[in-house]
Each structure stands twice: as structure tokens, then as C-alpha cells.
Write a protein that holds these residues in place. Structure first.
Motif, PDB file in Angstrom:
ATOM      1  N   GLN A   1       1.206  -4.916  -2.129  1.00  0.00           N
ATOM      2  CA  GLN A   1       1.013  -4.410  -0.769  1.00  0.00           C
ATOM      3  C   GLN A   1       2.047  -4.958   0.206  1.00  0.00           C
ATOM      4  O   GLN A   1       2.327  -4.328   1.226  1.00  0.00           O
ATOM      5  CB  GLN A   1      -0.397  -4.737  -0.286  1.00  0.00           C
ATOM      6  CG  GLN A   1      -1.471  -3.911  -0.981  1.00  0.00           C
ATOM      7  CD  GLN A   1      -2.883  -4.327  -0.616  1.00  0.00           C
ATOM      8  OE1 GLN A   1      -3.147  -5.512  -0.393  1.00  0.00           O
ATOM      9  NE2 GLN A   1      -3.792  -3.363  -0.562  1.00  0.00           N
ATOM     10  N   LYS A   2       2.622  -6.128  -0.085  1.00  0.00           N
ATOM     11  CA  LYS A   2       3.664  -6.671   0.794  1.00  0.00           C
ATOM     12  C   LYS A   2       4.899  -5.778   0.794  1.00  0.00           C
ATOM     13  O   LYS A   2       5.539  -5.586   1.834  1.00  0.00           O
ATOM     14  CB  LYS A   2       4.035  -8.084   0.342  1.00  0.00           C
ATOM     15  CG  LYS A   2       2.984  -9.124   0.680  1.00  0.00           C
ATOM     16  CD  LYS A   2       3.433 -10.512   0.228  1.00  0.00           C
ATOM     17  CE  LYS A   2       2.379 -11.565   0.566  1.00  0.00           C
ATOM     18  NZ  LYS A   2       2.793 -12.922   0.108  1.00  0.00           N
ATOM     19  N   SER A   3       5.241  -5.249  -0.357  1.00  0.00           N
ATOM     20  CA  SER A   3       6.414  -4.372  -0.449  1.00  0.00           C
ATOM     21  C   SER A   3       6.054  -2.911  -0.223  1.00  0.00           C
ATOM     22  O   SER A   3       6.912  -2.092   0.094  1.00  0.00           O
ATOM     23  CB  SER A   3       7.086  -4.525  -1.822  1.00  0.00           C
ATOM     24  OG  SER A   3       6.168  -4.220  -2.864  1.00  0.00           O
ATOM     25  N   ASN A   4       4.765  -2.579  -0.376  1.00  0.00           N
ATOM     26  CA  ASN A   4       4.293  -1.205  -0.177  1.00  0.00           C
ATOM     27  C   ASN A   4       2.985  -1.241   0.604  1.00  0.00           C
ATOM     28  O   ASN A   4       1.901  -1.201   0.025  1.00  0.00           O
ATOM     29  CB  ASN A   4       4.097  -0.518  -1.533  1.00  0.00           C
ATOM     30  CG  ASN A   4       3.626   0.933  -1.389  1.00  0.00           C
ATOM     31  OD1 ASN A   4       3.605   1.470  -0.279  1.00  0.00           O
ATOM     32  ND2 ASN A   4       3.240   1.536  -2.492  1.00  0.00           N
ATOM     33  N   PRO A   5       3.057  -1.316   1.938  1.00  0.00           N
ATOM     34  CA  PRO A   5       1.852  -1.479   2.762  1.00  0.00           C
ATOM     35  C   PRO A   5       0.833  -0.360   2.603  1.00  0.00           C
ATOM     36  O   PRO A   5      -0.350  -0.557   2.917  1.00  0.00           O
ATOM     37  CB  PRO A   5       2.418  -1.506   4.195  1.00  0.00           C
ATOM     38  CG  PRO A   5       3.831  -1.939   4.042  1.00  0.00           C
ATOM     39  CD  PRO A   5       4.288  -1.349   2.742  1.00  0.00           C
ATOM     40  N   ARG A   6       1.247   0.794   2.131  1.00  0.00           N
ATOM     41  CA  ARG A   6       0.316   1.913   1.980  1.00  0.00           C
ATOM     42  C   ARG A   6      -0.342   1.938   0.608  1.00  0.00           C
ATOM     43  O   ARG A   6      -1.094   2.868   0.298  1.00  0.00           O
ATOM     44  CB  ARG A   6       1.022   3.243   2.261  1.00  0.00           C
ATOM     45  CG  ARG A   6       1.466   3.382   3.714  1.00  0.00           C
ATOM     46  CD  ARG A   6       2.014   4.766   3.993  1.00  0.00           C
ATOM     47  NE  ARG A   6       1.009   5.803   3.859  1.00  0.00           N
ATOM     48  CZ  ARG A   6       0.104   6.117   4.808  1.00  0.00           C
ATOM     49  NH1 ARG A   6       0.092   5.443   5.944  1.00  0.00           N
ATOM     50  NH2 ARG A   6      -0.751   7.090   4.611  1.00  0.00           N
ATOM     51  N   TYR A   7      -0.078   0.927  -0.205  1.00  0.00           N
ATOM     52  CA  TYR A   7      -0.744   0.836  -1.510  1.00  0.00           C
ATOM     53  C   TYR A   7      -2.239   0.604  -1.281  1.00  0.00           C
ATOM     54  O   TYR A   7      -2.627  -0.275  -0.511  1.00  0.00           O
ATOM     55  CB  TYR A   7      -0.144  -0.316  -2.310  1.00  0.00           C
ATOM     56  CG  TYR A   7      -0.590  -0.392  -3.755  1.00  0.00           C
ATOM     57  CD1 TYR A   7      -0.123   0.514  -4.699  1.00  0.00           C
ATOM     58  CD2 TYR A   7      -1.463  -1.378  -4.183  1.00  0.00           C
ATOM     59  CE1 TYR A   7      -0.502   0.441  -6.028  1.00  0.00           C
ATOM     60  CE2 TYR A   7      -1.858  -1.468  -5.509  1.00  0.00           C
ATOM     61  CZ  TYR A   7      -1.375  -0.554  -6.432  1.00  0.00           C
ATOM     62  OH  TYR A   7      -1.764  -0.637  -7.754  1.00  0.00           O
ATOM     63  N   TRP A   8      -3.061   1.388  -1.909  1.00  0.00           N
ATOM     64  CA  TRP A   8      -4.514   1.373  -1.705  1.00  0.00           C
ATOM     65  C   TRP A   8      -4.884   1.783  -0.279  1.00  0.00           C
ATOM     66  O   TRP A   8      -5.917   1.408   0.249  1.00  0.00           O
ATOM     67  CB  TRP A   8      -5.102  -0.017  -2.006  1.00  0.00           C
ATOM     68  CG  TRP A   8      -5.287  -0.319  -3.454  1.00  0.00           C
ATOM     69  CD1 TRP A   8      -4.719   0.330  -4.512  1.00  0.00           C
ATOM     70  CD2 TRP A   8      -6.084  -1.354  -4.027  1.00  0.00           C
ATOM     71  NE1 TRP A   8      -5.105  -0.235  -5.689  1.00  0.00           N
ATOM     72  CE2 TRP A   8      -5.942  -1.284  -5.425  1.00  0.00           C
ATOM     73  CE3 TRP A   8      -6.890  -2.345  -3.488  1.00  0.00           C
ATOM     74  CZ2 TRP A   8      -6.588  -2.146  -6.300  1.00  0.00           C
ATOM     75  CZ3 TRP A   8      -7.531  -3.218  -4.357  1.00  0.00           C
ATOM     76  CH2 TRP A   8      -7.388  -3.117  -5.741  1.00  0.00           C
ATOM     77  N   HIS A   9      -4.038   2.588   0.355  1.00  0.00           N
ATOM     78  CA  HIS A   9      -4.254   2.964   1.752  1.00  0.00           C
ATOM     79  C   HIS A   9      -5.584   3.702   1.944  1.00  0.00           C
ATOM     80  O   HIS A   9      -6.279   3.486   2.938  1.00  0.00           O
ATOM     81  CB  HIS A   9      -3.092   3.862   2.221  1.00  0.00           C
ATOM     82  CG  HIS A   9      -3.293   4.440   3.578  1.00  0.00           C
ATOM     83  ND1 HIS A   9      -3.242   3.680   4.727  1.00  0.00           N
ATOM     84  CD2 HIS A   9      -3.556   5.726   3.973  1.00  0.00           C
ATOM     85  CE1 HIS A   9      -3.459   4.455   5.777  1.00  0.00           C
ATOM     86  NE2 HIS A   9      -3.648   5.695   5.349  1.00  0.00           N
ATOM     87  N   ALA A  10      -5.938   4.562   1.007  1.00  0.00           N
ATOM     88  CA  ALA A  10      -7.141   5.395   1.175  1.00  0.00           C
ATOM     89  C   ALA A  10      -8.407   4.702   0.709  1.00  0.00           C
ATOM     90  O   ALA A  10      -9.514   5.156   1.007  1.00  0.00           O
ATOM     91  CB  ALA A  10      -6.966   6.714   0.414  1.00  0.00           C
ATOM     92  N   SER A  11      -8.268   3.609  -0.026  1.00  0.00           N
ATOM     93  CA  SER A  11      -9.439   2.952  -0.622  1.00  0.00           C
ATOM     94  C   SER A  11      -9.993   1.874   0.303  1.00  0.00           C
ATOM     95  O   SER A  11      -9.241   1.037   0.811  1.00  0.00           O
ATOM     96  CB  SER A  11      -9.050   2.333  -1.968  1.00  0.00           C
ATOM     97  OG  SER A  11     -10.115   1.553  -2.465  1.00  0.00           O
TER      98      SER A  11
END
Length: 587
Positions: free
Chosen positions: A81-91
């Protein structure tokens, strides 16, 4: 090396065992030597809306292994998530910083709110899917042997079991594949999409709800659209048609149990139900709950406490703006609604003081509890009223009121001697609020023998009458009574005053050699001020000196204090016996 890199560089069982804090033999034994029937204990619990949910609880060693695996995977997700802040965005499920409130907030003030449910969410994630994910996912790309081991640790009977500590994190990792599909679908359809575990929600303010996601066949009973069903099935899941529902702005819209028409909130029906349950407890000690179409009579307070805690969590949120929170009395100031707090406070007072399951000790701080727990364990044989053998294990027969935000913010007890003084002062008047007052066990306020509890001593003295002379019994640093009975089921005891009554704190019951123990070259100072870096304080002394060395510490000077606690128990037992005899005689 980062947590994720360490896992990706792991090649075999030995490496994974090291990451999980096990020996290779330990992992092998749990995975390959234990019989499948011995790995899990299966039982059913009732669902809120009927039916039963099967729980498969892992045996302790497997549970520990799964828990450590879950912790490691959560750390990996945090790195991603640090490199991809939208990871797990919907969960929103199974994450520390996300809740059902955030899930519901995404769908407030919408024309349409559409909810669907995945059928057998954990059960549809099998061994092959778990193994394949950890091999093929770009973020993980693990060695096949390690992915196989993770699947063996996580799965039971070819599925993620409900009851395993690592099922939530792994289901979210695999569920993220579904989320990416549905986020794309929702974006193209101009909808908002979120997922909380197996509960999927779409909402929009469009005049017509997009038929890719849901359609109304004409009966008013909406069903999923073809594209939605295709994406869900393409991700390896199936819908539960019995839980598909569409709600419009004119009706009550809910997401994961929260009303979302204006803001995330509990329904009035739910609050009234919980309030009725509480009133029943306060009147009779029992309450009723509808489960699967039948009425259960409950006397355990735990389910009801969970409901009240849930209400408080929603009402006490600090993330609402004053504009949304109509009860704010000043711009920029948050004010928690009064009625739910008052109900929660009344319940907690009943639980802790009116109907304690064991004798309850109220200390000045958390460190005192650590000292007493260790002392009771060390001197168990000498104090049979404090410890008893049950099922081959020694179990403590007293509980402690642990200082927390709840005791401070809800019970208004504050921390330290001020909280004890407040409790003593209002105790009798609070008891008058309850028709049902079992008070099977005493409540014991334990104070240091110094100037700190001066107000507590004063408040206690007003309640502690000498039966013969009808006068107030003094309580001070120099008085040496083993205990002071304050009426009802309330007692006060002091740290033993010593041969010549003198100022004494509970830490003075430890030997000087232990009190001189240094941590990082710093001495122990029981009166350490916040911000003082020249010494360490009580909590650090309790957690890093007393607790880990309890088996070697001489607790003999705690004997008189434990004796005073026992004397309170014996005294109150006599009061209850006399009361019972009087009731029998009167009848």
C-alpha cells in the motif's frame, strides 16, 4: 530486507518456519503428523437472521501458526500500500484502519443503493486458489513450495475455514481480484462500489440505475445484471440471490447494517431493541433475543455489551463534521449524543459493580494489577480464597477493573485515586437505579497508604459507620484496620502501613534490590513525571521488570495485602449468608 522481500526470498519449509517463529519440526508436526480430526474443533453458532454458521476453530499450535502468518501477510499488504495507495481501495473488511462506518459512508445520500452477497465466501476459496494466488500474484510471486505450505496452513477440507486467524487476510487478498473487476464495472457505470467481506454494495445518483449491475424485471424485486454476474463468477465466486436487494432514497437505505440515507447511523429500531434489553436486565437480570425465529432467554451480559459497544462506536466517531453532526453545540466541536452514553454507562455500572461474576478489585492504576496478579500466582497456596484449582489449572478467583478509555469516558471514573474517590462517593446512589441487585461478590477499592487517595479516604469515612457508637470511622495514613466496609458490597483496603504506620505505596512491598533495577542505565522512579527522560516509571517497571521475572521475585511482603483482600471476601460471604437466612425466615 523488507517483510515482503523476506517472504519472497523464502525457498522451503525451513525458511517459512523461521518467519513464523517455529522450528521446522514444529511446522511439520502440525501439518503432517496431527490427524485432520485433531486440527480443528467444529461447532455451530446461530446467525442473526436465522440458520447456523459453522465455525472450525484450530487447535492451539495451528492457531498460533495461522495468527503469525496473518500478521506477516498484513505487514506485506502495508508495504504494498505504500507504493500503491489504492491497493485494497474498495475493501473495508478485516482491516485495522477501516470499518463498517467507512464502508457505509461511501454510499450516503444516494438515489439508489444496491446490495448483493457472495455465497459461502470463505468456503469458495479452496486450496488450489490459495496456492495459485501466492505463486501467480505479481506482488507476491512466491516459490511454489512456499505457496503450497501457506495453503496447507490456511486451508481445511479444501477451503478457508471460518475460525482461522488467517482466513480473513487471505480472503481479502483473493477478494481483491474481484474488487478490481467490479471497480472497473462501477466506474464505467458511474457507480460507487465497496466490499465488506462478502457484502458488495453499489450506489449512484443517476436517474436510472445501470442495468449492467442490476435490473428490475417489473416486479419491484431487483436482480443482478448480466455483467455483474459475469464478473463475479469470472472471479470464482457466486451470488446468494436471497440477499440481493435494492433500496431507493424514499425508503430506509442500509449498508452493512447501518442506515445511510443522510449519514451512517444505527436504525432507531435497533437502538430501541437494545434499550429494552438493558431495561430487562436492570429489572430482572435477564433479557430476550430473537434468533432464527425463536426467543432466547439470556443472562450472559457479553452479547448485550457488544451491542452497546457497537452503538457507542458509531455515536462517538470523531470523523464527522459539525455540519453533519447536528448535536454539535459549537462550530468545530463534536458532542456525543447523551442518551446512548447514559445507557452504556448504566449497563457498565451494572456489569462491574451490581452483578460482578467474581470479587472485583479497583486499583489506582494498571501497574498495580500486574503486581497483584503476579503476587497471587506466586503465593497461591497460602490464599485459597484467591486462587482455586479448576480442571487441573490454577485459576484466579478475583477480577480487576482495568483502567481504560471506557472506564474513563463512559463510567466517568477517571484514572488513579480521583477515580476511586468518585466511585465511592456515588456508589450508593447509583445502586438505587436498579431493581435487580444480585451483588453476589464484593467490590474492593485498593488504595496506596499516602496522600494521593486523601479524598477517597474522606468519602469512604462518611460511609463507614461504627455500629456501636454511631460515629464516622476515621480513615487516614495512620489507621491500620485490615479493611473498611462501606455498605452494600463495597470495601476499601489500604496498602499495609508497616510496623510503625507510615506513608507506603504498593511498590514498597517489593525488595529494595528489585526497586533498584535499571533499564538502559535509567533508575526506577514511581513518581516519574510525563516527559522525564532520566528515569522510567511504574508501567515500565511492571511490564519489563516484574512480569517477566515474576517466577524469581520474592512476593512475601505482599502477604498481608492479600490477607486483607481475603478478609473482605470472608466478611462479605458472612453478610450474604445472614441476608439469605433473613430472607428465608421472612418467607
Amino acid at each position: 530486507m523488507s517483510t515482503l522481500e523476506r517472504l519472497k526470498n523464502t525457498k522451503d519449509l525451513s525458511g517459512l518456519a523461521t518467519i513464523l517463529g517455529f522450528t521446522p519440526k514444529g511446522v511439520s508436526y502440525v501439518l503432517y503428523m496431527l490427524a485432520p480430526a485433531d486440527k480443528y474443533r467444529t461447532f455451530n453458532i446461530p446467525k442473526k437472521n436465522g440458520g447456523k454458521r459453522t465455525i472450525q476453530a484450530p487447535e492451539p499450535r495451528l492457531a498460533l501458526m495461522q495468527s503469525r502468518l496473518a500478521d506477516h501477510l498484513y505487514e506485506c499488504v502495508a508495504e504494498i500500500q505504500k507504493s500503491n495507495p489504492r491497493y485494497w481501495h474498495a475493501s473495508y473488511g478485516f482491516q485495522k484502519k477501516k470499518t463498517i462506518v467507512g464502508n457505509a459512508a461511501a454510499h450516503t445520500r444516494r438515489r439508489y443503493v444496491f446490495n448483493v452477497d457472495i455465497k459461502d465466501f470463505f468456503g469458495s476459496i479452496n486450496f488450489g486458489r490459495v496456492r495459485g494466488f501466492f505463486i501467480n500474484d505479481k506482488a507476491f510471486a512466491l516459490e511454489p513450495a512456499v505457496a503450497t505450505l501457506i495453503a496447507q496452513i490456511a486451508c481445511h477440507e479444501n477451503a478457508l475455514p471460518q475460525g482461522s486467524p488467517c482466513s480473513p487476510i487471505i480472503s481479502n487478498l483473493i477478494g481483491n481480484i474481484l474488487d478490481l473487476r467490479l471497480l472497473a464495472l462501477a466506474r464505467d457505470a458511474r457507480c460507487t462500489y465497496t466490499r465488506y467481506a462478502d457484502d458488495l454494495t453499489f450506489s449512484t445518483n443517476l436517474k436510472d440505475f445501470p442495468n449492467e449491475i442490476a435490473i428490475d424485471p417489473g416486479s419491484g424485486l431487483w436482480i443482478e445484471g448480466k455483467m455483474l454476474r459475469k464478473e463475479i463468477e469470472g472471479a470464482g465466486f457466486k451470488l446468494n440471490p436471497t440477499k440481493t436487494r435494492m433500496t431507493l432514497r424514499q425508503s430506509r437505505q442500509s449498508v452493512t447494517g447501518l442506515v445511510v440515507n443522510a449519514k451512517p447511523n444505527i436504525s432507531q429500531d435497533y437502538y430501541r431493541l437494545v434499550r429494552a434489553m438493558c431495561n430487562s436486565v436492570f429489572q430482572t437480570g435477564e433479557y430476550y433475543r430473537e434468533v432464527a425465529g425463536t426467543t432466547e432467554v439470556l443472562n450472559s451480559l457479553n452479547p448485550l455489551e457488544g451491542m452497546l459497544s457497537y452503538i457507542y462506536f458509531l455515536k462517538a466517531r470523531r470523523d464527522r463534521s459539525p455540519k453533519v453532526n447536528r448535536l454539535s453545540d459549537k462550530e468545530g466541536e463534536f458532542k456525543i449524543p447523551h442518551a446512548p452514553i447514559k445507557l452504556y454507562r448504566k449497563f457498565l455500572f451494572y456489569k462491574y459493580f451490581v452483578s460482578p461474576t467474581k470479587p472485583l478489585i479497583v486499583t489506582e492504576g494498571i501497574s498495580d494489577i500486574v503486581y497483584l496478579e503476579c503476587a497471587i500466582r506466586a503465593l497461591a497456596k497460602s490464599y485459597p480464597n484467591l486462587v482455586k484449582e479448576e480442571d487441573g489449572r490454577m485459576k484466579r478467583q478475583v477480577n480487576f477493573l482495568r483502567p481504560s478509555n471506557t472506564t474513563r469516558d463512559i463510567l466517568n471514573l477517571g484514572h488513579g485515586a480521583a477515580g476511586q474517590a468518585s466511585l465511592i462517593e456515588k456508589y450508593t446512589n447509583e445502586l438505587k437505579k436498579y431493581a435487580h441487585k444480585p451483588m453476589k461478590h464484593p467490590v474492593i477499592v485498593l488504595c496506596d497508604n499516602d496522600g494521593g487517595p486523601k479524598t477517597a479516604f474522606k468519602n469512604a469515612a462518611k460511609k463507614c459507620k461504627n455500629a456501636a457508637k454511631k460515629r464516622v470511622v476515621p480513615i487516614s495514613i495512620s489507621t491500620t484496620d485490615p479493611f473498611y466496609y462501606l455498605g452494600d458490597n463495597l470495601y476499601l483496603i489500604k496498602v499495609p502501613e508497616g510496623a510503625a504506620p507510615n506513608t507506603r505505596e504498593i511498590e514498597d512491598l517489593f525488595k529494595p534490590a528489585l526497586l533498584s533495577h535499571k533499564i538502559g542505565g535509567k533508575p526506577f522512579n514511581p513518581k516519574k513525571e510525563h516527559g522525564d527522560v532520566t528515569a522510567y516509571g511504574k508501567v515500565k517497571f511492571a511490564e519489563e521488570v516484574v512480569k517477566p521475572n515474576a517466577a524469581k521475585i520474592d512476593f512475601s511482603d505482599f502477604g498481608e495485602l492479600l490477607s486483607r483482600i481475603e478478609q473482605c471476601l470472608v466478611h462479605y460471604s458472612g453478610i450474604k449468608a445472614l441476608s439469605s437466612a433473613a430472607s428465608i425466615a421472612a418467607s
